[in-house]
Structure formats: C-alpha cells, structure tokens
Design an enzyme around this catalytic site. Sequence first.
Site, PDB file in Angstrom:
ATOM      1  N   SER A 102      67.802  69.501  47.597  1.00 25.50           N
ATOM      2  CA  SER A 102      68.017  69.451  46.149  1.00 25.50           C
ATOM      3  C   SER A 102      68.722  68.164  45.718  1.00 25.50           C
ATOM      4  O   SER A 102      68.172  67.083  45.823  1.00 25.50           O
ATOM      5  CB  SER A 102      68.782  70.692  45.703  1.00 25.50           C
ATOM      6  OG  SER A 102      68.811  70.796  44.306  1.00 25.50           O
ATOM      7  N   ASP A 241      66.523  66.276  39.590  1.00 21.08           N
ATOM      8  CA  ASP A 241      67.169  66.127  40.890  1.00 21.08           C
ATOM      9  C   ASP A 241      66.069  65.947  41.939  1.00 21.08           C
ATOM     10  O   ASP A 241      64.901  65.755  41.593  1.00 21.08           O
ATOM     11  CB  ASP A 241      68.069  67.324  41.193  1.00 21.08           C
ATOM     12  CG  ASP A 241      67.313  68.649  41.165  1.00 21.08           C
ATOM     13  OD1 ASP A 241      66.212  68.687  40.585  1.00 21.08           O
ATOM     14  OD2 ASP A 241      67.813  69.646  41.713  1.00 21.08           O
ATOM     15  N   ASP A 243      64.435  67.881  43.985  1.00 22.28           N
ATOM     16  CA  ASP A 243      63.304  68.819  44.076  1.00 22.28           C
ATOM     17  C   ASP A 243      62.824  69.299  42.712  1.00 22.28           C
ATOM     18  O   ASP A 243      61.932  70.140  42.629  1.00 22.28           O
ATOM     19  CB  ASP A 243      63.654  70.005  44.972  1.00 22.28           C
ATOM     20  CG  ASP A 243      64.780  70.866  44.414  1.00 22.28           C
ATOM     21  OD1 ASP A 243      65.629  70.340  43.655  1.00 22.28           O
ATOM     22  OD2 ASP A 243      64.831  72.071  44.734  1.00 22.28           O
ATOM     23  N   ASP A 245      63.966  71.254  40.368  1.00 25.03           N
ATOM     24  CA  ASP A 245      64.207  72.554  39.757  1.00 25.03           C
ATOM     25  C   ASP A 245      65.221  72.416  38.610  1.00 25.03           C
ATOM     26  O   ASP A 245      65.424  73.344  37.835  1.00 25.03           O
ATOM     27  CB  ASP A 245      64.678  73.591  40.782  1.00 25.03           C
ATOM     28  CG  ASP A 245      65.986  73.231  41.477  1.00 25.03           C
ATOM     29  OD1 ASP A 245      66.460  72.090  41.318  1.00 25.03           O
ATOM     30  OD2 ASP A 245      66.524  74.092  42.208  1.00 25.03           O
TER      31      ASP A 245
END
Length: 451
Positions: A102, A241, A243, A245
């Site tokens: 992340s 960020d 990833d 999400d």
Amino acid sequence: MVREIPKLFGTSGIRGKIGSDITLEVTVNVGMAIATYAGGKGSKIILGYDSRTSNVMIENAVTAGILQCGCTVLKLGMAPTPLVGYATMKLKADAGVMITASHNPPEYNGIKLWNPDGMAYRQDQERVIEEIIHNKNFNTVTWEDIGKIEEVKYIVSEYIKDLLNQSAVKPGIKVVVDCANGAASYLSPLILRKAGCSVLAINSQPDGFFPGRLPEPSEKNLQELMKVVKATKADIGIAHDGDADRMIAIDEKGRMADFDKLLAIVSREIGGKVVTTVDASLCTDKCMDEVGGVVIRTKVGDVHVAESIEEHDAQFGGEPSGTWLHPNFCMCPDGILSAIRVIELVQKYGPLSKQLDAVPSYPTIRDKVNCEDQQKEIIMKSVEEKLHLILDDVVNVNRIDGVRITMEDGSWVLIRPSGTESYIRITLEATSNEKAQMIRDQCAEFIKALL
C-alpha cells in the site's frame, strides 16, 4: 505447553520488510493457507500485485503455494487493489490475493486477502489463516492434481466499463493525476479520460523504486502535484497510494484537501447511513445532520468499515485517510471511483476550495510517537487505565478501538497503536488551537514517559 499462534496480519493485511518479515517461506505458506481455506482442490483464486520490485517474486511464491493445493490461479498481473476486489466478485472466484504494501516505502511488501463478494478478510478469517500456517494444516495434492494458471486480464475492460457506468462526470474538467509510480499508473488516468476529463498524469510510469515520490499520499510527498495543479490552472488534483485503494484530493488553489472535510462533503452528497471510524472528525456528523443522515462509527481499518456497512445496510463508508467504500459498486475500497465522486462534486457545486472552506471544523492534530511493536500492548494498557486522569473535564472513555477520550466541550483524543508501523498514533480535535496543542503535548509526554 501449547505455543501461541504468531500473528501475521495487521490492520490491513500482512505487511513487512522484504527478506526479514516477508520471506519466500511466509508467502508460499500464505498461498497454501488461502488455497486450503478457500476450499482446496478446484477452487479459483484471483492474484494481482502492485509495482514493487519484489512483486513477481512474491507472486511466484504465492502461486506455487496455491497450485500445490490443487487450486487455479487467475492471474491479473499488475493491478490496483480495487480491481482485485472487483475481479474476485465479478469472476465468482473463491478468494482474491493482492500483493502490496500500500503506502509503505519500497523495501516493504505484503498481502491482502479478499472474499468472493469483494470484501477484505475479516479478523476472524485472518486468524484462521494464521492457524492453518502455524499448524501446517495444508490441503496439498499429489502431482496429478496440481492446480493451473489462467490469465484473466480481460476483466480490466469490464472494470472500466462498470466504473464508467457509475460516473456522472461531464466533459470539461481539468484534472492532474499523481499515481505514485504505483499500480494505478495506467488505469486511473485512462478511466478519468474516458469519463470526459482533461487529464495531465504525473508519476504514472510503474516503478517499484517510486522515483517520483514515496507511495504515501502525504502533504510532504505531494508537493509536486500541488504545484502542478496550481501552475496548470487545473480544477482538481488526484493522488493515489501505491495500490490505489486510497484517493487524496488537491483543490484548485494547490492545497491538499482536509481528509475529514472531504469525507464529510461526499458523505453529505450521498446521504442516508454513512460509516466512518473512531478517528474521524465531527464535521462528518455536522454535514450529515444537514441532510438528515446517520453516522455510524467503527474501528479503524477498511475491513471494519466494510463489515459495518454490511451490518447497517449503509450507502457509503470511509476512513479519513482517503480509503472509501462504495457498496453499490463493490465492497473493496476504490480510489479511482472515489476520485470520480469528488470530481462530480466539483462539477456540480463549483470550486473544491469553497466547498471545503464552508465545512465547519475544529483544529485537528494527527501525530505519532515512535514505539517498538513489543511495547505497544504495555503502553496501551497504561493509556487505558491512566491517561484520562491527567486530562481535564473528561466525560467519556470509548475503548472500541484504542482509547478515545471525550471532554465536556466536545474536544476528543484517540490513542491507538498502528497496525502496520512502529508507532502509537495520536488523533485529536479540540475547540481551539491552544487546547489542541495542550492535549497533544500531554498525550505525547505521557506515552514517551512509558518508553
């Protein structure tokens, strides 16, 4: 004497440094455990990864573990986390695996697990995975039943189509997108262009060294984006960020949007029941009061938000960090859909700066104190028992997640250990800057005295 089962999962999946915390043994075992838990032979498991240098190495290790238990690996390749959650749901897979750390620095990596409905694994499910690994209770198969690998990159076009069907964006808005050299580097700019935006993309070449900026979308790391938004006279800036999400917005003046206020205005627009966390500001409550909405608070962590959304049949949910869930689309946090929702607000109501400035708020401080993981439990026990005794006019102590202490004038402070990093986090909101700083200093000094 029964050995205690080691804890692998933090607030958001398994995460740690490559070579020390995240090893090939760990990742192969996770592959076998998730395959065993998902049903063993014949089960299908989605697998994707972000742009980190260790991504393919870990993908191969996890894949080996899954195949050894007779399951089929549905390979997405590099993909943002929301696509993994969506693909797990859409393809009716038995589980989803996302290899990502992340927002953590490049030397980190990790694994997030997803249910068939696109929701992250709950804590009780994570505990079962830990037990399977600890007891080596893997349902492995013999050579003739080893699993297979299927490429499922075709699902990307379906994700784009379904996401655009959620969009009410009209042509004409200018957006700068900063993808942090992460997993959404191709998808996020493409989707926003297809939605009708004029898009300038920066840091949108996947690179596991994150040369453009570190993957955490903090104010320090988003200075370039803030300058570009202002210099190009863009209507809004969007940051993800590693990833994707999460989504962070920059207003047309080049200012980073206040996390809580942004959550508040989107919640108000959606209305109904909204779930947020114990560390979120009261400004969400104030905005929801305007539309007769309801705010439900839960533990920090997107999986807790997801569980609460499901439990209360809520229309929206999110953390102040920019991790938002849109249950009418998928139960996986989606930073790209979150960007679309904010862009819609700008088109509908005008400049983001004016919308945010109109939201009532108190001074807020988010701070952290360095703390080794093994010290966290002892420190939190003292916080729970004694911290409220040194603060003035305490009217409530909430222990749903960490310790949230509320004072008579509405000021509050939340102390909780980070689930992914070596910190004790201090989050507070007060009626004045002076009181906010006083509360922060009292809490920080109390914690540091215990170290």
